[in-house]
Enzyme design. Structure first.
Site, mmCIF file in Angstrom:
data_model
loop_
_atom_site.group_PDB
_atom_site.id
_atom_site.type_symbol
_atom_site.label_atom_id
_atom_site.label_comp_id
_atom_site.label_asym_id
_atom_site.label_seq_id
_atom_site.Cartn_x
_atom_site.Cartn_y
_atom_site.Cartn_z
ATOM 1 N N VAL A 18 0.827 -1.208 0.000
ATOM 2 C CA VAL A 18 0.000 0.000 0.000
ATOM 3 C C VAL A 18 0.860 1.257 0.000
ATOM 4 C CG1 VAL A 18 -1.740 1.317 1.270
ATOM 5 C CG2 VAL A 18 -1.931 -1.171 1.104
ATOM 6 N N LYS A 42 15.541 -2.377 2.469
ATOM 7 C CA LYS A 42 14.478 -2.052 1.527
ATOM 8 C C LYS A 42 14.628 -0.634 1.003
ATOM 9 C CE LYS A 42 10.194 -3.309 2.352
ATOM 10 N NZ LYS A 42 8.806 -3.336 2.917
ATOM 11 N N LEU A 155 -6.933 -1.412 -3.143
ATOM 12 C CA LEU A 155 -5.961 -1.871 -4.131
ATOM 13 C C LEU A 155 -5.953 -3.393 -4.206
ATOM 14 C CD1 LEU A 155 -2.959 0.458 -3.172
ATOM 15 C CD2 LEU A 155 -4.837 0.926 -4.770
ATOM 16 N N GLU A 157 -3.943 -6.630 -5.336
ATOM 17 C CA GLU A 157 -2.582 -7.011 -5.689
ATOM 18 C C GLU A 157 -2.566 -7.542 -7.125
ATOM 19 O OE1 GLU A 157 -0.353 -9.269 -2.868
ATOM 20 O OE2 GLU A 157 -1.451 -8.402 -1.191
ATOM 21 N N LYS A 206 -14.451 0.404 3.976
ATOM 22 C CA LYS A 206 -13.371 -0.530 3.654
ATOM 23 C C LYS A 206 -13.733 -1.950 4.046
ATOM 24 C CE LYS A 206 -9.234 -2.250 2.936
ATOM 25 N NZ LYS A 206 -8.704 -2.508 1.601
ATOM 26 N N ASN A 210 -14.788 -5.351 1.377
ATOM 27 C CA ASN A 210 -14.097 -6.634 1.374
ATOM 28 C C ASN A 210 -14.995 -7.760 1.868
ATOM 29 O OD1 ASN A 210 -11.740 -5.787 0.226
ATOM 30 N ND2 ASN A 210 -10.620 -5.550 2.130
ATOM 31 N N GLY A 255 -13.283 -21.299 -6.833
ATOM 32 C CA GLY A 255 -11.860 -21.402 -6.560
ATOM 33 C C GLY A 255 -11.614 -22.147 -5.267
ATOM 34 N N CYS A 262 -5.894 -9.162 2.753
ATOM 35 C CA CYS A 262 -7.011 -8.293 3.167
ATOM 36 C C CYS A 262 -8.283 -9.042 3.539
ATOM 37 C CB CYS A 262 -7.307 -7.289 2.052
ATOM 38 S SG CYS A 262 -6.002 -6.067 1.788
ATOM 39 N N ARG A 354 0.675 -14.357 1.486
ATOM 40 C CA ARG A 354 -0.095 -14.113 2.706
ATOM 41 C C ARG A 354 -1.539 -14.568 2.538
ATOM 42 N NH1 ARG A 354 0.954 -7.870 3.647
ATOM 43 N NH2 ARG A 354 0.716 -7.962 1.379
#
Length: 463
Positions: A18, A42, A155, A157, A206, A210, A255, A262, A354
């Protein structure tokens, strides 16, 4: 460029998915951005233009931002906070074992910059936080001369850059109208509906988004099970359902279960928030339960395929005894069976493990006694990614190609929807395997093509 020069400069705290996407995209929009992360390696890598994660177009935007002197990376947010008008907090907020959200990273980030913030600056929370966190953020800062705003991220991935620059909506929640307008102005060059609201509503948006997506996937996976029970074809059923404009085709694909960084934590967090507020969110708890069941369903399919039970399953479904068969397969051992895992990431287009349902299925197969060989296009080399290697199940062999993973396998299972798997030469694949059997947990493959290549094939809900 002086660190003390006041401007519309933006500080982004955190250089994960993010934070890095936010920093690179805001620089692309013309803003002066500093991205801070405590990971020195990093920061050094990013300063050299090397992006450590797989994300479409992100490396290009980082290189562009550095070249145009709009983007730079530092290890201390505290050292540059006084020079910035906006501070975007983009640190991890993982789920703890007790189901609560871990806010330690968030408060540590806030405390590191609190005393250095410019009067009149705006602290913007992009990290996903529990509903009602905004007052706690204000208390942690202890600054009445600094404005607060919630600007949740949406967002995906694999398409994070596109989602930032061409979003479905931009949500900004603040009690201060001036702060709302100032944050909205940062997105002046982005065409998207603006949802301007209070912080609590922004935080809820948010989680709600999700949770709804998770519910949609769980519904489709449960529907696939129904199709198998009644001998309907899920592809045809979903084509008929998805043409309804009220429903649409997005997320209408069976699936192995939803995962990622998230959806698992946000659904559980919303259940926890609801419980704390006195509401038992039975619907969402059911969504989570269906997702857990889906992992077992895929493992049962692999066990059935390994036991040569696929033809028996079809006949027994017709006799109405499929539930008895499924129950029996849950106890079938896989000692001595080699299973080829095609895909490990939670979705195609990313190297993120993750919350991956593929890894959870791999672990369930391993506990049944299966030998595991795996291939994922995002993980051809692990030498430079110890963070990835540490997440893989014990004793699993990672192979350098799909054909390598299939070599000597008794059963193959497609767990991630990488296009590469659909494009394989499946006749060659059949010759590599000990027995040509495949469980397609993504309904990615052409069943007729697989059968003509000599495979025993089973998908999810396919007739």
């Amino acid at each position: 460029m002086s660190d003390t020069q006041p401007s519309g400069r933006i500080l982004v705290v955190g250089a994960g998915y993010v934070g890095l996407t936010t920093a690179a995209c805001l620089a692309h929009l013309g803003h002066d951005v500093i991205c801070a992360d405590i990971d020195q390696a990093k920061v050094a890598s990013l300063s050299a233009g090397v992006v450590p994660i797989r994300e479409a177009d992100l490396d290009r935007l980082v290189a562009e931002g550095i070249a145009r002197r709009r983007l730079r990376f530092v290890t201390s947010a505290e050292a540059v906070a006084a020079a910035c008008e906006f501070v975007f907090v983009c640190v991890p907020t993982p789920l703890r074992a007790d189901g609560e959200t871990e806010l330690g990273y968030l408060f540590a980030a806030l405390e590191s910059v609190a005393s250095r913030l410019r009067p009149g600056s705006v602290v913007v929370t992009k990290s996903t936080v529990p509903v009602g966190t905004s007052p706690k953020i204000a208390a942690a800062l202890g600054r009445t001369d600094v404005a607060l705003a919630s600007n949740p991220e949406f967002l995906r991935e694999g398409s994070a850059v596109a989602d930032f620059l061409a979003p479905d909506r931009i949500v900004i929640g603040a009690e201060d109208g001036a702060a709302t307008r100032r944050v909205a102005a940062l997105y002046a060059n982005v065409e998207a509906p603006m949802i301007l609201c209070d912080p609590t509503s922004a935080e809820t948006v948010k989680y709600a988004a999700n949770a709804f997506l998770a519910a949609k996937v769980s519904f489709v996976n449960a529907l696939a099970a129904v199709c198998e029970a009644v001998d309907a074809d899920v592809d045809t059923v979903l084509a008929g359902v998805g043409t309804d404009h009220r429903i649409g085709t997005a997320y209408l694909q069976p699936g192995p279960g939803w995962g990622g960084s998230c959806l698992p934590k946000d659904t559980r967090a919303l259940v926890s928030v609801a419980n704390d507020a006195g509401y038992v969110f039975d619907l969402l708890e059911g969504v989570i339960a269906v997702n857990e069941q889906q992992l077992d369903r895929v493992v049962a399919k692999v066990a059935g395929m390994a036991a040569g039970r696929n033809s028996d399953l079809a006949a027994e479904r017709a006799d109405g005894r499929s539930s008895d068969v499924a129950d029996a397969l849950h106890s079938v051992g896989l000692d001595g069976v080699t299973v080829a895992l095609l895909g490990l990431t939670f979705k195609a287009g990313t190297d993120d493990l993750r919350g991956s349902p593929a890894l959870r299925i791999a672990e369930l197969l391993r506990t049944r006694g299966a030998r595991l060989a795996a291939y994922d296009p995002a993980m051809r080399s692990l030498e430079d990614r110890p963070d990835i290697a540490s997440q893989l199940p014990a004793d699993m062999e990672l192979r350098s190609s799909a054909y390598g993973a299939l070599q000597g396998a008794d059963v193959a299972v497609v767990l991630t929807e990488w296009p590469e798997f659909a494009a394989l030469d499946w006749k060659r694949a059949a010759s590599e395997m000990a027995t040509a059997r495949v469980v397609d947990a993504r309904n990615l493959l052409d069943a007729r093509q697989l059968r003509s290549a000599g495979f025993v094939y089973e998908g999810l809900g396919r007739r």
